[in-house]
Design an enzyme around this catalytic site. Structure first.
Site, PDB file in Angstrom:
ATOM      1  N   GLU A  94       0.852  -1.199   0.000  1.00 24.72           N
ATOM      2  CA  GLU A  94       0.000   0.000   0.000  1.00 24.72           C
ATOM      3  C   GLU A  94       0.882   1.242   0.000  1.00 24.72           C
ATOM      4  O   GLU A  94       1.778   1.388   0.833  1.00 24.72           O
ATOM      5  CB  GLU A  94      -0.970   0.056   1.190  1.00 24.72           C
ATOM      6  CG  GLU A  94      -1.881   1.285   1.007  1.00 24.72           C
ATOM      7  CD  GLU A  94      -2.974   1.481   2.048  1.00 24.72           C
ATOM      8  OE1 GLU A  94      -3.002   0.747   3.052  1.00 24.72           O
ATOM      9  OE2 GLU A  94      -3.779   2.412   1.841  1.00 24.72           O
ATOM     10  N   ASP A 113      -2.520  12.086  -2.592  1.00 26.66           N
ATOM     11  CA  ASP A 113      -2.701  13.541  -2.487  1.00 26.66           C
ATOM     12  C   ASP A 113      -2.953  14.123  -3.884  1.00 26.66           C
ATOM     13  O   ASP A 113      -2.117  13.963  -4.777  1.00 26.66           O
ATOM     14  CB  ASP A 113      -1.461  14.183  -1.863  1.00 26.66           C
ATOM     15  CG  ASP A 113      -1.380  13.890  -0.370  1.00 26.66           C
ATOM     16  OD1 ASP A 113      -2.400  13.504   0.226  1.00 26.66           O
ATOM     17  OD2 ASP A 113      -0.271  14.037   0.189  1.00 26.66           O
TER      18      ASP A 113
END
Ligand SMILES: C[S@@+](CC[C@H](N)C(=O)[O-])C[C@H]1O[C@@H](n2cnc3c(N)ncnc32)[C@H](O)[C@@H]1O
Length: 240
Positions: free
Chosen positions: A46, A121
């Site tokens: 991840e 982001d």
């Protein structure tokens, strides 16, 4: 800004540190990192695990697989180690690192079976977009680390970023097969282990775009040049 709730993670206990991988630039020795893992244990990665809801829940559900998490905010690394220990999860190794450098330097070729990039982001302001992680260079480095058959999941409420990622992956000739053809993406699918951002975005009524790609057996071409970012001036958990 560090919230009062996160302050407690400024000090990492010895027990929490057992789930945190060593810093460095050398390639990982996966056998040393996961001693006792079975030959057929999948390696799941991840990228930017944030507060760790997803990786801890998935690792709990797949105790025989090996999980590597990368997150450049050290408080979140410690918080996630805390969460994993609380849930009895021992099959994760968390790395406090910048993801592109980590993927490029440390992941052995063709080693990763599953990749999750959830709500990277988005850096929505035009002038900040060059800070986005999912560039062609990063995705090519990820393609080197991905084993044939590796599945890559990406999710974002910034649809244009998901499409940019899809376009960058599609530009890597023959390396990734789209599992969501013909559209190439899906919106608002149910997920078993929602991440914190996913839960928040769904509660806010945002629509979420998901990608699911599968690595082909084609060898990845030569890596692209890449300049290590200087992140020293940025707060580590700035989300654009
Ligand atoms: C918007 S949050 C999403 C967190 C989590 N995936 C979720 O869905 O709840 C993005 C996370 O990625 C981390 N991150 C952003 N850029 C990174 C980079 N280059 N290397 C490592 N972590 C990064 C941030 O610190 C933040 O925790």
């Amino acid at each position: 800004m560090v919230t009062a709730g996160m302050r407690r993670y400024r000090v990492r206990t010895d027990l929490q540190a057992t789930l945190v991988g060593p810093r460095g630039r050398e390639p990982l020795n996966l056998n040393a990192l996961f001693p006792g893992a079975g030959q057929d244990a999948l390696l799941r990665l991840e990228v930017g695990f944030g507060h760790g809801e997803f990786i801890s829940a998935l690792a709990h559900a797949h105790p025989h697989d090996r999980f590597i998490g990368i997150e450049h905010d050290d408080l979140r690394v410690t918080k996630t180690a805390h969460k994993c220990l609380k849930d009895g999860v021992a099959n994760v190794r968390l790395f406090g690192a910048e993801a592109h450098g980590f993927v490029r330097d440390r992941l052995p070729p063709a080693s990763v079976d599953r990749i999750y990039i959830l709500f990277p982001d988005p850096w929505p302001k035009l002038g900040h977009r060059r800070r986005r992680l999912l560039t062609r260079s990063f995705l090519l480095d990820l393609s080197h680390a991905a084993a044939p058959g590796c599945r890559l999941v990406m999710a974002s409420d910034t649809h244009e970023y998901a499409f940019q990622c899809l376009s960058n992956l599609s530009a890597l000739p023959g390396l990734w097969r789209n599992s969501y053809a013909p559209a190439g993406y899906r919106f608002d699918i149910p997920t078993r282990f929602p991440s914190l951002f996913e839960r928040h975005k769904k509660e806010e009524g945002c629509s979420i775009a998901y990608l699911l790609m599968e690595r082909t057996g084609s060898p990845a071409p030569e890596r692209l040049t890449w300049r290590r970012p200087d992140l020293s001036g940025l707060p580590p958990h700035t989300s654009g």
